[in-house]
Design an enzyme around this catalytic site. Structure first.
Site, short mmCIF file in Angstrom:
data_model
loop_
_atom_site.label_atom_id
_atom_site.label_comp_id
_atom_site.label_asym_id
_atom_site.label_seq_id
_atom_site.Cartn_x
_atom_site.Cartn_y
_atom_site.Cartn_z
N TRP A 163 0.80 -1.22 0.00
CA TRP A 163 0.00 0.00 0.00
C TRP A 163 0.84 1.27 0.00
O TRP A 163 0.30 2.36 -0.09
CB TRP A 163 -0.90 0.01 1.26
CG TRP A 163 -0.15 -0.43 2.49
CD1 TRP A 163 -0.13 -1.69 3.02
CD2 TRP A 163 0.74 0.36 3.30
NE1 TRP A 163 0.72 -1.74 4.12
CE2 TRP A 163 1.26 -0.49 4.32
CE3 TRP A 163 1.14 1.70 3.30
CZ2 TRP A 163 2.16 -0.06 5.29
CZ3 TRP A 163 2.04 2.13 4.26
CH2 TRP A 163 2.53 1.26 5.24
N ASN A 164 2.16 1.16 0.14
CA ASN A 164 2.93 2.41 0.30
C ASN A 164 3.20 3.12 -1.02
O ASN A 164 3.26 4.35 -1.06
CB ASN A 164 4.25 2.15 1.05
CG ASN A 164 5.15 1.18 0.33
OD1 ASN A 164 4.69 0.33 -0.44
ND2 ASN A 164 6.43 1.28 0.57
N LYS A 220 -2.74 -9.30 -6.35
CA LYS A 220 -3.49 -8.87 -5.17
C LYS A 220 -2.78 -7.64 -4.62
O LYS A 220 -1.79 -7.76 -3.91
CB LYS A 220 -3.52 -9.98 -4.12
CG LYS A 220 -4.52 -9.64 -3.00
CD LYS A 220 -4.16 -10.25 -1.67
CE LYS A 220 -3.07 -9.56 -0.96
NZ LYS A 220 -3.29 -8.12 -0.65
N GLU A 240 -5.02 -4.05 0.29
CA GLU A 240 -6.44 -3.73 0.48
C GLU A 240 -6.64 -2.29 0.96
O GLU A 240 -7.72 -1.73 0.83
CB GLU A 240 -7.08 -4.69 1.50
CG GLU A 240 -7.42 -6.06 0.96
CD GLU A 240 -6.20 -6.90 0.62
OE1 GLU A 240 -5.12 -6.65 1.19
OE2 GLU A 240 -6.32 -7.79 -0.25
N GLY A 297 6.78 -6.46 0.35
CA GLY A 297 6.19 -6.27 1.68
C GLY A 297 7.24 -6.52 2.74
O GLY A 297 8.43 -6.27 2.53
N SER A 298 6.80 -7.05 3.88
CA SER A 298 7.72 -7.17 5.02
C SER A 298 8.54 -8.46 4.96
O SER A 298 8.16 -9.43 4.28
CB SER A 298 6.91 -7.13 6.33
OG SER A 298 6.03 -8.22 6.36
N GLU A 352 10.77 -8.28 -2.71
CA GLU A 352 11.26 -6.94 -2.36
C GLU A 352 10.77 -6.70 -0.94
O GLU A 352 9.58 -6.45 -0.72
CB GLU A 352 10.65 -5.87 -3.29
CG GLU A 352 10.89 -6.09 -4.76
CD GLU A 352 12.35 -5.98 -5.15
OE1 GLU A 352 13.17 -5.49 -4.34
OE2 GLU A 352 12.68 -6.40 -6.26
N LEU A 353 11.69 -6.76 0.03
CA LEU A 353 11.24 -6.75 1.43
C LEU A 353 11.69 -5.47 2.13
O LEU A 353 11.95 -4.47 1.50
CB LEU A 353 11.72 -8.02 2.12
CG LEU A 353 11.33 -9.31 1.37
CD1 LEU A 353 11.89 -10.54 2.05
CD2 LEU A 353 9.82 -9.43 1.21
N CYS A 408 10.57 1.54 1.82
CA CYS A 408 11.59 0.56 2.22
C CYS A 408 13.01 1.10 2.08
O CYS A 408 13.92 0.63 2.76
CB CYS A 408 11.41 -0.72 1.41
SG CYS A 408 11.24 -0.39 -0.34
N GLU A 421 12.82 -2.37 11.35
CA GLU A 421 12.50 -1.31 10.40
C GLU A 421 11.39 -0.43 10.96
O GLU A 421 10.32 -0.95 11.29
CB GLU A 421 12.02 -1.97 9.10
CG GLU A 421 11.63 -0.99 8.05
CD GLU A 421 11.18 -1.66 6.76
OE1 GLU A 421 10.56 -2.74 6.84
OE2 GLU A 421 11.45 -1.11 5.70
P1 NAD Z 1 2.39 -6.69 6.66
O1 NAD Z 1 3.62 -7.49 6.69
O2 NAD Z 1 1.19 -7.19 7.40
O3 NAD Z 1 1.90 -6.47 5.16
C1 NAD Z 1 2.74 -5.98 4.14
C2 NAD Z 1 2.05 -6.26 2.82
O4 NAD Z 1 1.98 -7.67 2.66
C3 NAD Z 1 0.61 -5.79 2.75
O5 NAD Z 1 0.36 -5.27 1.47
C4 NAD Z 1 -0.23 -7.04 3.00
O6 NAD Z 1 -1.47 -7.00 2.33
C5 NAD Z 1 0.64 -8.11 2.44
N1 NAD Z 1 0.49 -9.38 3.12
C6 NAD Z 1 0.46 -9.62 4.44
N2 NAD Z 1 0.34 -10.94 4.69
C7 NAD Z 1 0.29 -11.54 3.48
C8 NAD Z 1 0.18 -12.91 3.07
N3 NAD Z 1 0.11 -13.92 3.94
N4 NAD Z 1 0.15 -13.16 1.73
C9 NAD Z 1 0.24 -12.15 0.83
N5 NAD Z 1 0.36 -10.87 1.16
C10 NAD Z 1 0.39 -10.56 2.47
O7 NAD Z 1 2.76 -5.27 7.17
P2 NAD Z 1 2.03 -3.89 7.09
O8 NAD Z 1 1.64 -3.49 8.47
O9 NAD Z 1 0.99 -3.82 6.02
O10 NAD Z 1 3.25 -3.05 6.58
C11 NAD Z 1 4.35 -2.76 7.40
C12 NAD Z 1 5.55 -3.60 7.09
O11 NAD Z 1 5.52 -4.06 5.76
C13 NAD Z 1 6.77 -2.73 7.20
O12 NAD Z 1 7.46 -3.02 8.36
C14 NAD Z 1 7.58 -3.01 5.98
O13 NAD Z 1 8.66 -3.85 6.29
C15 NAD Z 1 6.72 -3.81 5.08
N6 NAD Z 1 6.44 -3.15 3.81
C16 NAD Z 1 7.43 -3.13 2.92
C17 NAD Z 1 7.22 -2.55 1.70
C18 NAD Z 1 8.31 -2.51 0.67
O14 NAD Z 1 8.26 -1.70 -0.23
N7 NAD Z 1 9.28 -3.42 0.73
C19 NAD Z 1 5.99 -1.99 1.39
C20 NAD Z 1 4.97 -2.04 2.35
C21 NAD Z 1 5.21 -2.65 3.56
#
Ligand code: NAD
Length: 478
Positions: free
Chosen positions: A153-154, A177, A180, A230-231, A252-253, A286, A383
């Site tokens: 979402w960022n 996907k 959300e 994501g994370s 890409e984490l 990130c 992070e």
């Molecule tokens: P999160 O780990 O819950 O979710 C991050 C993303 O992953 C969201 O878009 C979420 O929908 C998706 N996600 C979560 N569980 C999933 C699963 N089981 N299968 C598929 N997708 C899934 O964290 P958050 O609270 O939404 O975001 C914060 C953390 O996410 C941060 O600490 C950061 O590390 C990471 N993040 C990284 C980036 C990046 O550009 N690398 C972008 C957004 C968030």
């Protein structure tokens, strides 16, 4: 429902499916706390249809020439540019970032479609001289197959576009996907592709419970490739799922970007570049500079300038033209940032500026700079993904590089110096996939974007970006 924010849909097999016939979750404007829409959640039957559709879409698309594919991708880029103002408005409403940044992001998303349109036309194979003159040996690049993609979402425009554009350019179909929290932007990207002539099934867009969707898609035998932004913990989990199903995954984490500020740096420029870079996207990037390591002889002078530059950034609603720092995008970040600041303070950190949530409506947090942060503070290891910078002293470049490389993250790292010798050392010795010397702007379509160590695997963007959607086939013909 807000008029400027369009209705939200799933896209399955070319059909738009609204939240009227589905379970849904609210989408909230983080600057106002207002519910602006409802995003439909895919049912299991929807996911099964998406799988059938992507299978069918792949057959059509892989048999479409790279030239024709490129025409559709370029047309979609043009539509994104034409619709930029409306899409940027949607993006700012759902994500919170300032409108000027949202416009820039939509332009960047269009750049990715144009870049990969051309990269698809350059996916060359080769002819290898054979040991017999009667044999012809060809090495071909072919699309790997249907892709399951998960974007956050960022950067609601850039992160889905980087995946969709590269996959489509290679000839793959894709089910994505997006996050959300910010679904409207991804829907507009899908609409631009559909309006540009993308056949049904080549791109499907689903939303819902992330873990249910990822498990279902990754296990499906139709899916041949996985990509996630994501994370680290979620990346690790998806990597395990993909590994069990023997599918390659691009990740890409997260990051915890170190910055090395040498005593010979231009401190005025460094302070203003780092204030803009750190608090861009309210730190929810990130690549965001987090541990700012400053040579001891100039640390107090740097801190004063950095604090001043950060305090000059106006916090507010992204639609206010003076706003430089918008809200955090969701309540999870407010809690995480609050916990990190409280933890650092309780362990003796000095709050140089910020440190508090802004009272009133919206998820606003003050740009926060911490000094004298002890090594055991949470923010030194995890992070922040929010508006916290930590400023720490160092004595020698060896010490700075050791601290910079201490964590398992390896996404971005930065150096500020006027010395060519220091710049070369930092470029060579910092452990990160992306290194910025004297600047922090790293997201450009023609360059590879990706991390090393726990920050991920593979690159998106650049000449590298298309490779993970291609497989190599060798044909030997007598
Ligand atoms: P999160 O780990 O819950 O979710 C991050 C993303 O992953 C969201 O878009 C979420 O929908 C998706 N996600 C979560 N569980 C999933 C699963 N089981 N299968 C598929 N997708 C899934 O964290 P958050 O609270 O939404 O975001 C914060 C953390 O996410 C941060 O600490 C950061 O590390 C990471 N993040 C990284 C980036 C990046 O550009 N690398 C972008 C957004 C968030």
């Amino acid at each position: 429902m807000n008029q400027a924010y369009g209705e939200l849909f799933l896209l399955i097999d070319g059909q738009w499916i609204s939240a009227k016939q589905r379970a849904s979750s609210p989408v909230v404007n983080p600057a106002t706390d207002e519910v602006i829409g409802h995003v439909p959640h895919a049912t299991m039957a929807d996911l099964e249809r998406a799988i059938e559709s992507t299978k069918k879409g792949f057959k059509v698309w892989k048999n479409t020439s790279a030239y024709e594919r490129a025409k559709i991708l370029r047309k979609a880029a043009g539509l994104l540019r034409e619709r930029s103002e409306a899409i940027a408005t949607t993006l700012t409403m759902e994500q919170g970032k300032p409108l000027f940044e949202a416009r820039y992001e939509v332009g960047s998303a269009a750049d990715y479609f144009e870049w990969f349109a051309e990269e698809g036309r350059r996916s060359y194979g080769r002819v290898v001289p054979s040991r017999s003159t009667a044999v012809q040996q060809l090495v071909k690049k072919e699309p790997i197959g249907p892709v399951a993609a998960f974007s956050p979402w960022n950067f609601p425009a850039i992160t889905p576009s980087r995946k969709i554009a590269a996959a489509l350019a290679a000839g793959c179909s894709i089910i994505i996907k997006p996050g959300e929290e910010c679904p409207g932007t991804a829907i507009e990207i899908a609409r631009a592709l559909q309006d540009a002539g993308l056949p049904p099934g080549v791109l499907n867009v689903v939303f819902g419970e992330p873990s249910v969707i990822s498990e279902f898609l990754i296990q499906s035998p139709v899916i041949r490739k996985v990509t996630f932004t994501g994370s680290v913990p979620v990346g690790r989990h998806l990597s395990e799922l993909a590994g069990r199903a023997l599918k390659p995954i691009t990740l890409e984490l997260g990051g915890h970007a170190p910055v090395v500020v040498c005593e010979d740096a231009n401190l005025d420029a460094t302070a203003s570049i780092l204030a803009a870079g750190k608090f861009r996207g309210t730190g929810q990037i990130c690549l965001s500079p987090t541990r700012i390591l400053v040579q001891r002889s100039v640390i107090e002078e740097f801190l004063a300038k950095f604090v001043k530059a950060s305090q000059a950034l106006k916090i507010g609603n992204g639609f206010d033209p003076d706003t430089k720092v918008g809200p955090l995008s969701n309540g999870r970040r407010i809690k995480a940032i609050g916990d990190m600041v409280a933890d650092a303070k309780s362990k003796g950190a000095r709050v140089m500026t910020g440190g508090e949530r802004v009272p009133g409506k919206g998820l606003f947090w003050q740009p926060t700079i911490l000094a004298d942060v002890p090594a055991d503070a949470l923010v030194m290891h995890e992070e922040p993904f929010g508006p916290i910078a930590v400023v720490l002293p160092f004595d020698t470049l060896d010490d700075a590089i050791e601290e910079a490389n201490r964590l398992p993250y390896g996404l971005a790292a930065y150096g500020f110096t006027e010395s060519a010798r220091n710049a070369v050392r930092l470029g060579n010795e910092l452990e990160a996939g992306m290194i910025g010397i004297n600047h922090t702007q790293m997201i450009v379509c023609e360059l590879p974007f990706g991390g090393i160590k726990d920050s991920g695997q593979g690159s998106e963007g650049g000449a590298e970006g298309i490779q993970s959607y291609l497989v190599t086939k060798f044909i030997s013909q007598v």
